[in-house]
Write a protein that holds these residues in place. Sequence first.
Motif, PDB file in Angstrom:
ATOM      1  N   GLN A  37      50.409 -70.384 113.816  1.00 34.40           N
ATOM      2  CA  GLN A  37      50.687 -70.933 114.704  1.00 34.40           C
ATOM      3  C   GLN A  37      49.986 -71.162 115.255  1.00 34.40           C
ATOM      4  OE1 GLN A  37      54.752 -69.902 114.435  1.00 34.40           O
ATOM      5  NE2 GLN A  37      55.294 -72.079 114.913  1.00 34.40           N
ATOM      6  N   ILE A  38      49.671 -69.428 115.043  1.00 33.39           N
ATOM      7  CA  ILE A  38      48.469 -69.290 116.681  1.00 33.39           C
ATOM      8  C   ILE A  38      46.700 -69.208 116.229  1.00 33.39           C
ATOM      9  CG2 ILE A  38      47.056 -66.763 117.272  1.00 33.39           C
ATOM     10  CD1 ILE A  38      49.444 -65.006 117.313  1.00 33.39           C
ATOM     11  N   THR A  39      46.687 -69.385 114.999  1.00 33.21           N
ATOM     12  CA  THR A  39      45.581 -70.040 114.874  1.00 33.21           C
ATOM     13  C   THR A  39      44.679 -71.366 115.089  1.00 33.21           C
ATOM     14  OG1 THR A  39      45.449 -67.538 113.258  1.00 33.21           O
ATOM     15  CG2 THR A  39      43.637 -69.760 112.881  1.00 33.21           C
ATOM     16  N   ALA A  40      46.349 -71.885 114.597  1.00 35.50           N
ATOM     17  CA  ALA A  40      45.561 -73.740 114.857  1.00 35.50           C
ATOM     18  C   ALA A  40      45.533 -73.767 116.281  1.00 35.50           C
ATOM     19  CB  ALA A  40      47.156 -74.503 114.341  1.00 35.50           C
ATOM     20  N   ALA A  41      46.924 -73.093 117.354  1.00 36.04           N
ATOM     21  CA  ALA A  41      46.987 -73.440 119.298  1.00 36.04           C
ATOM     22  C   ALA A  41      45.650 -72.436 119.312  1.00 36.04           C
ATOM     23  CB  ALA A  41      47.871 -72.527 119.428  1.00 36.04           C
ATOM     24  N   HIS A  42      44.986 -71.317 118.890  1.00 24.80           N
ATOM     25  CA  HIS A  42      43.756 -70.983 118.838  1.00 24.80           C
ATOM     26  C   HIS A  42      42.430 -71.937 119.191  1.00 24.80           C
ATOM     27  CE1 HIS A  42      40.349 -68.288 118.571  1.00 24.80           C
ATOM     28  NE2 HIS A  42      40.884 -67.837 119.743  1.00 24.80           N
ATOM     29  N   ARG A  43      42.621 -72.622 117.920  1.00 21.24           N
ATOM     30  CA  ARG A  43      41.275 -74.103 117.506  1.00 21.24           C
ATOM     31  C   ARG A  43      41.493 -74.675 118.574  1.00 21.24           C
ATOM     32  NH1 ARG A  43      41.516 -73.345 111.366  1.00 21.24           N
ATOM     33  NH2 ARG A  43      40.369 -70.961 110.982  1.00 21.24           N
ATOM     34  N   LYS A  44      42.487 -74.987 118.796  1.00 18.93           N
ATOM     35  CA  LYS A  44      43.129 -76.473 119.934  1.00 18.93           C
ATOM     36  C   LYS A  44      42.594 -75.933 121.330  1.00 18.93           C
ATOM     37  CE  LYS A  44      46.724 -79.936 121.119  1.00 18.93           C
ATOM     38  NZ  LYS A  44      47.617 -80.131 120.629  1.00 18.93           N
ATOM     39  N   VAL A  45      43.633 -74.747 121.985  1.00 17.04           N
ATOM     40  CA  VAL A  45      42.845 -74.410 123.517  1.00 17.04           C
ATOM     41  C   VAL A  45      41.806 -73.465 123.573  1.00 17.04           C
ATOM     42  CG1 VAL A  45      44.783 -75.376 123.619  1.00 17.04           C
ATOM     43  CG2 VAL A  45      44.972 -73.636 123.450  1.00 17.04           C
ATOM     44  N   GLY A  46      41.394 -72.560 122.420  1.00 20.59           N
ATOM     45  CA  GLY A  46      40.705 -71.518 122.851  1.00 20.59           C
ATOM     46  C   GLY A  46      41.278 -69.924 123.187  1.00 20.59           C
ATOM     47  N   ARG A  47      41.039 -69.247 122.962  1.00 22.41           N
ATOM     48  CA  ARG A  47      41.279 -67.848 123.298  1.00 22.41           C
ATOM     49  C   ARG A  47      42.206 -67.433 124.224  1.00 22.41           C
ATOM     50  NH1 ARG A  47      35.917 -63.897 122.614  1.00 22.41           N
ATOM     51  NH2 ARG A  47      35.818 -63.137 124.844  1.00 22.41           N
ATOM     52  N   MET A  48      41.994 -68.374 125.110  1.00 17.85           N
ATOM     53  CA  MET A  48      42.788 -67.110 126.522  1.00 17.85           C
ATOM     54  C   MET A  48      44.466 -67.420 126.102  1.00 17.85           C
ATOM     55  SD  MET A  48      40.411 -66.685 128.333  1.00 17.85           S
ATOM     56  CE  MET A  48      41.400 -66.166 129.725  1.00 17.85           C
ATOM     57  N   THR A  49      44.777 -66.692 126.483  1.00 15.03           N
ATOM     58  CA  THR A  49      46.659 -65.974 126.086  1.00 15.03           C
ATOM     59  C   THR A  49      47.299 -67.649 127.065  1.00 15.03           C
ATOM     60  OG1 THR A  49      46.553 -64.062 125.648  1.00 15.03           O
ATOM     61  CG2 THR A  49      48.681 -64.668 126.642  1.00 15.03           C
ATOM     62  N   LYS A  50      47.204 -67.729 127.910  1.00 19.63           N
ATOM     63  CA  LYS A  50      47.781 -68.669 128.974  1.00 19.63           C
ATOM     64  C   LYS A  50      47.909 -69.907 128.252  1.00 19.63           C
ATOM     65  CE  LYS A  50      44.399 -69.710 132.220  1.00 19.63           C
ATOM     66  NZ  LYS A  50      44.068 -70.682 132.316  1.00 19.63           N
ATOM     67  N   ASP A  51      47.241 -70.492 128.155  1.00 23.57           N
ATOM     68  CA  ASP A  51      46.575 -71.819 127.006  1.00 23.57           C
ATOM     69  C   ASP A  51      47.130 -71.871 125.306  1.00 23.57           C
ATOM     70  OD1 ASP A  51      45.326 -72.175 129.543  1.00 23.57           O
ATOM     71  OD2 ASP A  51      43.223 -71.771 128.289  1.00 23.57           O
ATOM     72  N   ILE A  52      47.562 -70.802 125.258  1.00 28.53           N
ATOM     73  CA  ILE A  52      47.405 -70.433 123.799  1.00 28.53           C
ATOM     74  C   ILE A  52      49.223 -70.371 123.696  1.00 28.53           C
ATOM     75  CG2 ILE A  52      48.019 -69.169 121.672  1.00 28.53           C
ATOM     76  CD1 ILE A  52      45.015 -68.213 122.051  1.00 28.53           C
ATOM     77  N   ALA A  53      49.893 -69.667 125.041  1.00 30.46           N
ATOM     78  CA  ALA A  53      51.136 -69.677 125.173  1.00 30.46           C
ATOM     79  C   ALA A  53      51.827 -70.858 125.694  1.00 30.46           C
ATOM     80  CB  ALA A  53      51.283 -68.293 126.526  1.00 30.46           C
ATOM     81  N   ALA A  54      51.212 -71.633 126.430  1.00 33.13           N
ATOM     82  CA  ALA A  54      51.260 -72.947 126.765  1.00 33.13           C
ATOM     83  C   ALA A  54      51.968 -73.745 125.496  1.00 33.13           C
ATOM     84  CB  ALA A  54      50.739 -73.163 127.601  1.00 33.13           C
ATOM     85  N   GLU A  55      50.470 -74.124 124.764  1.00 33.66           N
ATOM     86  CA  GLU A  55      50.348 -75.009 123.520  1.00 33.66           C
ATOM     87  C   GLU A  55      51.348 -74.493 122.319  1.00 33.66           C
ATOM     88  OE1 GLU A  55      49.075 -77.469 121.010  1.00 33.66           O
ATOM     89  OE2 GLU A  55      48.565 -77.164 123.197  1.00 33.66           O
ATOM     90  N   LEU A  56      51.513 -73.669 122.560  1.00 30.41           N
ATOM     91  CA  LEU A  56      52.745 -73.323 121.595  1.00 30.41           C
ATOM     92  C   LEU A  56      54.671 -73.032 121.893  1.00 30.41           C
ATOM     93  CD1 LEU A  56      52.551 -69.383 120.212  1.00 30.41           C
ATOM     94  CD2 LEU A  56      51.557 -72.037 118.888  1.00 30.41           C
ATOM     95  N   GLY A  57      54.649 -73.160 123.951  1.00 31.95           N
ATOM     96  CA  GLY A  57      55.927 -73.453 123.976  1.00 31.95           C
ATOM     97  C   GLY A  57      56.246 -71.659 124.687  1.00 31.95           C
ATOM     98  N   LYS A  58      55.635 -71.416 124.880  1.00 30.93           N
ATOM     99  CA  LYS A  58      55.951 -70.062 124.748  1.00 30.93           C
ATOM    100  C   LYS A  58      55.763 -69.504 126.103  1.00 30.93           C
ATOM    101  CE  LYS A  58      57.504 -69.454 120.503  1.00 30.93           C
ATOM    102  NZ  LYS A  58      58.832 -69.183 120.338  1.00 30.93           N
ATOM    103  N   LYS A  59      56.485 -68.474 127.134  1.00 26.13           N
ATOM    104  CA  LYS A  59      55.892 -68.009 128.000  1.00 26.13           C
ATOM    105  C   LYS A  59      54.685 -67.020 128.062  1.00 26.13           C
ATOM    106  CE  LYS A  59      60.128 -67.989 130.555  1.00 26.13           C
ATOM    107  NZ  LYS A  59      60.680 -67.888 131.937  1.00 26.13           N
ATOM    108  N   ARG A  60      53.864 -66.501 128.870  1.00 25.81           N
ATOM    109  CA  ARG A  60      52.792 -65.854 128.706  1.00 25.81           C
ATOM    110  C   ARG A  60      53.496 -64.372 128.452  1.00 25.81           C
ATOM    111  NH1 ARG A  60      48.528 -63.849 132.531  1.00 25.81           N
ATOM    112  NH2 ARG A  60      46.989 -62.591 131.269  1.00 25.81           N
TER     113      ARG A  60
END
Length: 60
Positions: A37-60
Amino acid sequence: MAGLKDKRGFIDKDRIDLSERQSVEYFMKRWGVTKDQITAAHRKVGRMTKDIAAELGKKR
């Protein structure tokens, strides 16, 4: 380097580097998600934690 102190060293709290196992494991545990899940979000939105957390529906 600013980051979160882990038992093994520092983890960058603003970026996730998929090649750093400690960083990936930290965020897997923190967000309760899988590495895939982290890998897929990383590939989709980039490596910034805030962007990955938003993609996963999590709080940073």
